[in-house]
Design an enzyme around this catalytic site. Sequence first.
Site, PDB file in Angstrom:
ATOM      1  N   LYS A  77       0.839  -1.196   0.000  1.00  0.00           N
ATOM      2  CA  LYS A  77       0.000   0.000   0.000  1.00  0.00           C
ATOM      3  C   LYS A  77       0.875   1.247   0.000  1.00  0.00           C
ATOM      4  O   LYS A  77       1.922   1.289   0.657  1.00  0.00           O
ATOM      5  CB  LYS A  77      -0.923  -0.013   1.222  1.00  0.00           C
ATOM      6  CG  LYS A  77      -1.972   1.097   1.245  1.00  0.00           C
ATOM      7  CD  LYS A  77      -2.889   0.934   2.461  1.00  0.00           C
ATOM      8  CE  LYS A  77      -3.941   2.026   2.531  1.00  0.00           C
ATOM      9  NZ  LYS A  77      -4.847   1.874   3.692  1.00  0.00           N
ATOM     10  N   SER A 152      -9.686   2.054   2.911  1.00  0.00           N
ATOM     11  CA  SER A 152      -8.815   2.831   2.054  1.00  0.00           C
ATOM     12  C   SER A 152      -7.808   2.004   1.266  1.00  0.00           C
ATOM     13  O   SER A 152      -7.174   2.507   0.338  1.00  0.00           O
ATOM     14  CB  SER A 152      -8.065   3.861   2.897  1.00  0.00           C
ATOM     15  OG  SER A 152      -7.211   3.226   3.838  1.00  0.00           O
ATOM     16  N   SER A 176     -10.038  -0.505   6.924  1.00  0.00           N
ATOM     17  CA  SER A 176      -9.453  -0.274   5.603  1.00  0.00           C
ATOM     18  C   SER A 176      -8.795  -1.485   4.968  1.00  0.00           C
ATOM     19  O   SER A 176      -8.390  -1.427   3.807  1.00  0.00           O
ATOM     20  CB  SER A 176      -8.434   0.867   5.675  1.00  0.00           C
ATOM     21  OG  SER A 176      -9.082   2.095   5.902  1.00  0.00           O
TER      22      SER A 176
END
EC number: 6.3.5.7
Length: 488
Positions: A77, A152, A176
């Site tokens: 990420k 997210s 997330s």
Amino acid sequence: MSFNNKTIEELHNLLVSKEISATELTQATIDDIKAREEAVNAFVTVAEEAALAQAKAIDEKGIDADNLLSGIPFAVKDNISTDGILTTAASKMLYNYEPIFDATAVANAKAKDMIVIGKTNMDEFAMGGSGETSYYGATKNAWDHSKVPGGSSSGSAAAVASGQVRLSLGSDTGGSIRQPAAFNGIVGLKPTYGTVSRFGLIAFGSSLDQIGTFSQTVKENAQLLNVIASEDAKDSTSAPVRIADFTSKIGQDIKGMKIALPKEYLGEGIDPEVKETILDAAKHFEKLGATVEEVSLPHSKYGVAVYYIIASSEASSNLQRFDGIRYGFRAEDAKNLDDIYVNTRSQGFGDEVKRRIMLGTFSLSSGYYDAYYKKAGQVRTLIIQDFEKVFADYDLILGPTAPSVAFDLDTLNHDPVAMYLADLLTIPVNLAGLPGISIPAGFAQGLPVGLQLIGPKYSEETIYQAAAAFEATTDYHKQQPVIFGGDN
């Protein structure tokens, strides 16, 4: 040639037997990414040159036969620092930021000869639940490109679900990892707070953030967590690793296990088809020998309000460092120091980030601190106590990961409150610092439904045990979207 349908153990055997090299596997992964990237927009950066160089070095020294993940590519990420690879947090503010160090989780993976294939798209600074607040454009759901992938950690989930990579890292502040895992029909684990070092993670809410794992299967998720979990002197909130092998209970039956089903998790706001899917899953656990009983988590209904005060307050503090002075974006139209601060932050941050900074600053301001931030902390304690009461009598908690399946792109991003409520079922886990996993449990409206299992602190091996038992006796994890190569 694509290897995206091979398990990690199958890939390991191919590498050890030299039927394929780490370089060939890495190039095949890069090809898989390129073939699908236009459709899903899961990556901010594909680190092609660095990944192939890393693979070549591994080939030269040889695959470690005793190290299952040696030579295996994975995605990271874009809010997790990677040495020499852009780490933007999907924000204009960090569009040109290249760290000179690896986050501890990444360093641990590289020490086991895992290969960083690239950085995945995300909601800006991890603030969002749909993957739509990224400076680099929205990520698409692997199953239906008109739907959101969740957030997210949108790119990390979509990349695994679409067959671009087998494994990825994400971060989870209020759901997330688990919510995008649910929306994309894969496995996503948020570990106990402190299990994985936060050193090198671009901070959002420091008392809530936790790095975790995405995978196609439960066992592979545990195998990746084995690699990245560690106590770290660079993170004062990290904890000693209490579990030597997170796969240790996988394959064991769950006869006699006591599972709680909170009535609040199937109440108002839950899609009827999602509710039906979870009730069917509860019956399945009973067939496997577990006891499933209804309980109450009475203060969970306050979780969203508590979270958005605490997380936004912590964010308003953490994001003060992005000022145009030290690194990242700097506005060019400044006449003095105040202009640099104001113009840089006005132009560098997106609307959702600004909204949360303003909310947090308000909550911490004189005259409002007691009414908002202090009160939120008190209710957070009540939420923690609710969990403790349940775990005094039960091994795990079961429920849906999200109130609905993936929703349409460009809908809830215009309604912040509705977007925030999508995290209703995941937020309490972060507030209490507990581990939670989302696994595929069925389909509704042709889209995946995620089942969430929550345990007391440091119970990841029990969570994996129950999740693997469900996975082994169902086939939801085997169903793949068309973009992966499946029939759905």
